[in-house]
Design an enzyme around this catalytic site. Structure first.
Site, PDB file in Angstrom:
ATOM      1  N   ASP A 186       3.908   3.549   6.308  1.00  0.00           N
ATOM      2  CA  ASP A 186       3.331   3.348   7.641  1.00  0.00           C
ATOM      3  C   ASP A 186       4.307   2.781   8.660  1.00  0.00           C
ATOM      4  O   ASP A 186       5.321   2.182   8.322  1.00  0.00           O
ATOM      5  CB  ASP A 186       2.171   2.366   7.550  1.00  0.00           C
ATOM      6  N   GLU A 223       7.527   2.008  -6.343  1.00  0.00           N
ATOM      7  CA  GLU A 223       7.597   1.506  -4.968  1.00  0.00           C
ATOM      8  C   GLU A 223       7.895   2.651  -4.000  1.00  0.00           C
ATOM      9  O   GLU A 223       8.505   3.650  -4.384  1.00  0.00           O
ATOM     10  CB  GLU A 223       8.662   0.407  -4.854  1.00  0.00           C
ATOM     11  N   ARG A 260       0.799  -1.187   0.000  1.00  0.00           N
ATOM     12  CA  ARG A 260       0.000   0.000   0.000  1.00  0.00           C
ATOM     13  C   ARG A 260       0.848   1.260   0.000  1.00  0.00           C
ATOM     14  O   ARG A 260       0.375   2.358  -0.268  1.00  0.00           O
ATOM     15  CB  ARG A 260      -0.865  -0.005   1.279  1.00  0.00           C
ATOM     16  N   GLY A 261       2.129   1.104   0.297  1.00  0.00           N
ATOM     17  CA  GLY A 261       2.999   2.256   0.574  1.00  0.00           C
ATOM     18  C   GLY A 261       3.161   3.267  -0.538  1.00  0.00           C
ATOM     19  O   GLY A 261       3.517   4.412  -0.288  1.00  0.00           O
ATOM     20  N   PHE A 292      14.089   4.020  10.240  1.00  0.00           N
ATOM     21  CA  PHE A 292      12.707   3.629   9.955  1.00  0.00           C
ATOM     22  C   PHE A 292      11.904   4.902   9.710  1.00  0.00           C
ATOM     23  O   PHE A 292      11.873   5.800  10.542  1.00  0.00           O
ATOM     24  CB  PHE A 292      12.114   2.823  11.108  1.00  0.00           C
ATOM     25  N   VAL A 293      11.277   4.961   8.538  1.00  0.00           N
ATOM     26  CA  VAL A 293      10.570   6.193   8.163  1.00  0.00           C
ATOM     27  C   VAL A 293       9.080   5.954   7.970  1.00  0.00           C
ATOM     28  O   VAL A 293       8.643   4.828   7.732  1.00  0.00           O
ATOM     29  CB  VAL A 293      11.176   6.816   6.882  1.00  0.00           C
ATOM     30  N   LYS A 330      17.244   2.742   0.528  1.00  0.00           N
ATOM     31  CA  LYS A 330      18.150   2.551   1.676  1.00  0.00           C
ATOM     32  C   LYS A 330      19.240   1.581   1.231  1.00  0.00           C
ATOM     33  O   LYS A 330      19.168   0.389   1.526  1.00  0.00           O
ATOM     34  CB  LYS A 330      17.401   1.908   2.854  1.00  0.00           C
ATOM     35  N   ASP A 384      14.343  -1.451   0.383  1.00  0.00           N
ATOM     36  CA  ASP A 384      15.068  -1.691   1.636  1.00  0.00           C
ATOM     37  C   ASP A 384      16.037  -2.854   1.388  1.00  0.00           C
ATOM     38  O   ASP A 384      17.111  -2.655   0.834  1.00  0.00           O
ATOM     39  CB  ASP A 384      14.019  -1.980   2.713  1.00  0.00           C
TER      40      ASP A 384
END
Ligand code: IMP
Length: 178
Positions: free
Chosen positions: A160, A100, A44-45, A153-154, A132, A104
């Site tokens: 989310d 995306e 969902r990001g 962590f963002v 990242k 990560d």
């Protein structure tokens, strides 16, 4: 279950908007002349990023979505990725841009590209808002990258923490206080 945390602004809404505009310009130039671009958002990001990006593209586009979920122990070197929701449309012979939120470890993008390549698109390219690189466990690298960020962590702008904070207009770094 939710730990206490504060969110420090890392990338402002204004910086994001400027970068999205620049990315869209590069992407529009790359795909100039195509009448068959499908922009694929990974749920969902990416939902806010893709909404802003497609509105800046100077191309006829179709939009489709795919939802992938990783599971298993994230410390394992080869994580499995499941497809929870597949594309609605065919992509054979089409130009495809996968969008995306964050690359990560790279397992999600690697798996999705493998899946989509097998469907014989004409061109398959990728765009990630955030990268990242220090976390990478695969050889994958997005063709278009909004911002390279450190291993933090963002949240925000669609991203989310435990399903919260997707609606923040900026990207913030999560700092745990307990
Ligand atoms: P990868 O398969 O390890 O590259 O994971 C990519 C996905 O993990 C992203 O699409 C996000 O959904 C999630 N993710 C990675 N880093 C973060 C973060 O800092 N905050 C929130 N979600 C993240």
């Amino acid at each position: 279950m939710h730990k206490n945390y504060v969110i420090d602004e890392m990338i402002s809404a204004k910086s994001i908007a400027a970068r999205v505009e620049a990315l869209a310009k590069d992407i529009s130039e790359h795909f100039a002349g195509t009448d068959k671009l499908v922009v694929v958002g990974l749920l969902r990001g990416s939902f806010i990023f893709i909404a802003d990006l497609v509105r800046e593209l100077d191309l006829p586009v179709e939009v489709d979505f795919l939802e992938a979920s990783s599971y298993g122990n994230s410390t394992e070197s080869s994580r499995e990725v499941r497809i929870l929701k597949d594309l609605r449309g065919e992509i054979e012979g089409r130009d495809v841009l996968v969008v995306e939120d964050i690359v990560d470890t790279g397992h999600t993008l690697h798996h999705v590209l493998h899946l989509l390549e097998a469907r014989n698109p004409a061109r398959l390219m990728t765009c990630a808002l955030l990268d990242k690189p220090s976390r990478r466990e695969t050889g994958v690298k997005a063709d278009y990258i909004g911002f390279e960020i450190p291993d933090e962590f963002v949240v925000g702008y669609g991203i989310d923490y435990a399903q919260r904070n997707r609606n923040l207009p900026y990207i913030g770094s999560v700092r745990f206080t307990s």
